[in-house]
Design a protein around this motif. Structure first.
Motif, PDB file in Angstrom:
ATOM      1  N   MET A 110       0.832  -1.208   0.000  1.00  0.00           N
ATOM      2  CA  MET A 110       0.000   0.000   0.000  1.00  0.00           C
ATOM      3  C   MET A 110       0.864   1.255   0.000  1.00  0.00           C
ATOM      4  O   MET A 110       2.020   1.231   0.414  1.00  0.00           O
ATOM      5  N   PHE A 111       0.286   2.370  -0.465  1.00  0.00           N
ATOM      6  CA  PHE A 111       0.970   3.652  -0.392  1.00  0.00           C
ATOM      7  C   PHE A 111       1.011   4.136   1.053  1.00  0.00           C
ATOM      8  O   PHE A 111       0.074   3.898   1.835  1.00  0.00           O
ATOM      9  N   ARG A 112       2.074   4.836   1.376  1.00  0.00           N
ATOM     10  CA  ARG A 112       2.079   5.574   2.639  1.00  0.00           C
ATOM     11  C   ARG A 112       1.124   6.755   2.493  1.00  0.00           C
ATOM     12  O   ARG A 112       0.754   7.150   1.381  1.00  0.00           O
ATOM     13  N   HIS A 113       0.754   7.324   3.618  1.00  0.00           N
ATOM     14  CA  HIS A 113      -0.192   8.441   3.603  1.00  0.00           C
ATOM     15  C   HIS A 113       0.321   9.574   2.724  1.00  0.00           C
ATOM     16  O   HIS A 113      -0.441  10.160   1.912  1.00  0.00           O
ATOM     17  N   SER A 114       1.612   9.929   2.840  1.00  0.00           N
ATOM     18  CA  SER A 114       2.161  11.053   2.070  1.00  0.00           C
ATOM     19  C   SER A 114       2.127  10.758   0.571  1.00  0.00           C
ATOM     20  O   SER A 114       1.891  11.655  -0.249  1.00  0.00           O
ATOM     21  N   GLN A 115       2.352   9.473   0.197  1.00  0.00           N
ATOM     22  CA  GLN A 115       2.325   9.109  -1.214  1.00  0.00           C
ATOM     23  C   GLN A 115       0.909   9.202  -1.780  1.00  0.00           C
ATOM     24  O   GLN A 115       0.692   9.687  -2.890  1.00  0.00           O
ATOM     25  N   LEU A 116      -0.051   8.735  -0.990  1.00  0.00           N
ATOM     26  CA  LEU A 116      -1.439   8.814  -1.424  1.00  0.00           C
ATOM     27  C   LEU A 116      -1.873  10.272  -1.597  1.00  0.00           C
ATOM     28  O   LEU A 116      -2.552  10.627  -2.572  1.00  0.00           O
ATOM     29  N   GLU A 117      -1.459  11.122  -0.648  1.00  0.00           N
ATOM     30  CA  GLU A 117      -1.810  12.542  -0.750  1.00  0.00           C
ATOM     31  C   GLU A 117      -1.161  13.184  -1.969  1.00  0.00           C
ATOM     32  O   GLU A 117      -1.740  14.065  -2.614  1.00  0.00           O
ATOM     33  N   SER A 118       0.067  12.740  -2.287  1.00  0.00           N
ATOM     34  CA  SER A 118       0.747  13.258  -3.476  1.00  0.00           C
ATOM     35  C   SER A 118      -0.018  12.903  -4.733  1.00  0.00           C
ATOM     36  O   SER A 118      -0.173  13.727  -5.647  1.00  0.00           O
ATOM     37  N   VAL A 119      -0.523  11.671  -4.815  1.00  0.00           N
ATOM     38  CA  VAL A 119      -1.315  11.256  -5.979  1.00  0.00           C
ATOM     39  C   VAL A 119      -2.593  12.076  -6.066  1.00  0.00           C
ATOM     40  O   VAL A 119      -2.979  12.551  -7.144  1.00  0.00           O
ATOM     41  N   LYS A 120      -3.270  12.276  -4.941  1.00  0.00           N
ATOM     42  CA  LYS A 120      -4.511  13.055  -4.934  1.00  0.00           C
ATOM     43  C   LYS A 120      -4.259  14.492  -5.393  1.00  0.00           C
ATOM     44  O   LYS A 120      -5.034  15.066  -6.179  1.00  0.00           O
TER      45      LYS A 120
END
Length: 496
Positions: A1-11
């Motif tokens: 899974m993505f880390r929180h910061s990675q997911l936020e970067s994608v968003k």
């Protein structure tokens, strides 16, 4: 899974306005790819399952599947049945690797260019204003151009030629346009042209570059007027030529100095009909002497007839090419000044022996000029509309030149001396002693006015301080308002 910061970067990447035109799956693909390129997701790292990522992003699973499919096709990820998706190994590129000091320094340095590339870059190129301000030089007034007529002619041609106009065109130019150009320059400029000798190009600047590269070798010498058109000197410098400046007086280029020059030149560039920027016309005896010099030396004469359509007193002198029985003259013309800059059509009338070499060389630059524009222009000229438009604009521009000269005399007295030309689209002005050209141009710029300095057009940069004032593109009201602003700006600069 993505880390929180990675997911936020994608968003954040998906929501960025710069990506709004992209389909949603392409935005997700780009965002994940950037994480891989930046090293945030290293080789072998698992990606979230498509269902899980879709839920986190609030999109459909099919959208994420489409993004993953593109990443897989590009080689950024591997998809293993029953196991999921993983970042692919990339042995030639290690994401996230810190640059060494040496690598970082090399990246920050300017790229290594060829000698010609370096010369072109240093020159600054030739840039035109997208929305010209008073008194930008060399700009025609496009508001008078008969656009409905042009549009009607273009529609007629589209019906006649159909899809043929969508194919590659003749690199020498469309035959109807070459024939129309030859007829025009023979009648109006006293040239010796045939359709077979005309090469249609995108601009006079392209013609100058072709001459420099096809006719001359790096290190060869070319005589250039002093002062001279900056675009020509830049083209010759970029080609590695040695420019030999020869002064201009009220009768044009001092031709006798060319024959006396101990460093023999292989070509001469000049604007004999309306010298740029002085406005002088080359005297007939000098034209004939130049032709004989070129014949003796087997040198080329490059004649730029950039705005000869606009003469305001008497008949213009016949072009040098029409007087040359030895076929050593290349005659260059353009429709940028006479019609509108966006047309992008110029031409050269060539000696017969140069037609094939120059046409072949042109194919290495841009292939050919757009067919529909050529055919429409040919129809425009054949119908007499070109001549009618030039006659109309000649009268308009003559009135604007007269107005500008009177306003300069009234509002800029004591600051500049206007030198009223017999033709063209700009008027040279010389500054009074003690006034700085640079300060004057800067003050004008602050007042929303564009001036081209005169001194920099001289080879040594030591010419008279002054500037060119283009008048063609501006209405009488715009000219008067701009002269008043310029007067205020220059008087303020003179006091400081």
């Amino acid at each position: 899974m993505f880390r929180h910061s990675q997911l936020e970067s994608v968003k954040a990447s998906i929501a960025h306005p710069a990506h709004a035109a992209l389909p949603l799956h392409a935005r997700i693909q780009r965002a994940v790819r950037q994480l891989i390129v930046d090293g945030a997701l290293g080789p072998g790292k698992p990606l979230p399952a498509s269902r899980a990522l879709a839920s986190s992003l609030g999109v459909s699973r099919d959208t994420v599947e489409a993004a993953y499919a593109r990443l897989h096709a590009e080689g950024f990820i591997e998809r293993r049945v029953g196991s999921g998706s993983f970042v692919a190994p990339m042995p030639e590129f290690t994401p996230g690797r810190r640059l060494s000091r040496r690598d970082a320094l090399l990246r920050s340095q300017a790229p290594k260019l060829s000698l010609r590339g370096e010369a072109m870059f240093r020159s600054g190129g030739v840039r035109e204003m997208l929305l010209p301000r008073p008194f930008a030089h060399g700009v025609p007034d496009t508001r008078f151009f008969p656009l409905p007529l042009w549009d009607r002619l273009e529609r007629q041609l589209r019906k006649e030629v159909g899809a043929q106009a969508l194919l590659h065109g003749d690199p020498q130019g469309a035959e109807p346009l070459r024939r129309a150009i030859a007829d025009y320059v023979n009648l109006e400029r006293g040239a010796r042209a045939t359709a077979e000798r005309v090469l249609v190009l995108t601009s006079s600047q392209q013609a100058l570059s072709l001459c420099a590269q096809v006719l001359l070798d790096p290190g060869d010498r070319i005589v250039v007027e002093d002062p001279a058109y900056y675009g020509a000197r830049k083209a010759f410098d970029a080609a590695g030529l040695e420019c030999l400046p020869v002064r201009v007086d009220r009768q044009g280029l001092l031709v006798e100095r060319i024959a006396a020059e101990p460093r023999k030149a292989r070509a001469v560039f000049l604007t004999p009909s309306h010298q740029f920027p002085t406005g002088a016309t080359l005297a007939l005896d000098r034209r004939l002497a130049l032709i004989e010099w070129a014949a003796r030396q087997q040198a080329w004469i490059i004649e730029d007839d950039y705005d000869s359509e606009f003469h305001y007193a008497g008949k213009p002198t016949a072009c040098v090419q029409g007087l040359d029985p030895h076929d050593r003259t290349i005659y260059i013309g353009t429709f940028t000044k006479s019609l509108f800059p966006g047309l992008r059509i110029g031409y050269a009338v060539l000696p017969p022996q140069l037609v094939e070499p120059m046409t072949v060389a042109r194919t290495l630059m841009d292939g050919h000029t757009a067919s529909m524009a050529q055919l429409t222009l040919a129809r425009f000229m054949e119908g007499g509309h070109f001549g009618a438009h030039v006659r109309l604009m000649r009268g308009v521009y003559a009135e604007r030149l007269d107005l500008l000269a009177r306003l300069v005399g009234r509002h800029l007295a004591g600051l500049v001396e206007a030198r009223i030309p017999g033709g063209g689209l700009q008027m040279p002005c010389v500054l009074a002693p003690g006034l700085s050209e640079r300060a004057a141009i800067e003050a004008a710029r602050g007042a929303g006015i564009a001036l081209l300095g005169l001194s920099a057009l001289h080879a040594a940069g030591d010419g008279e301080a002054g500037f060119l004032m283009g008048f063609a593109a501006y209405t009488p009201q715009e000219i008067e308002a701009a002269v008043r602003r310029l007067a205020a700006a220059l008087r303020a600069a003179a006091r400081s």
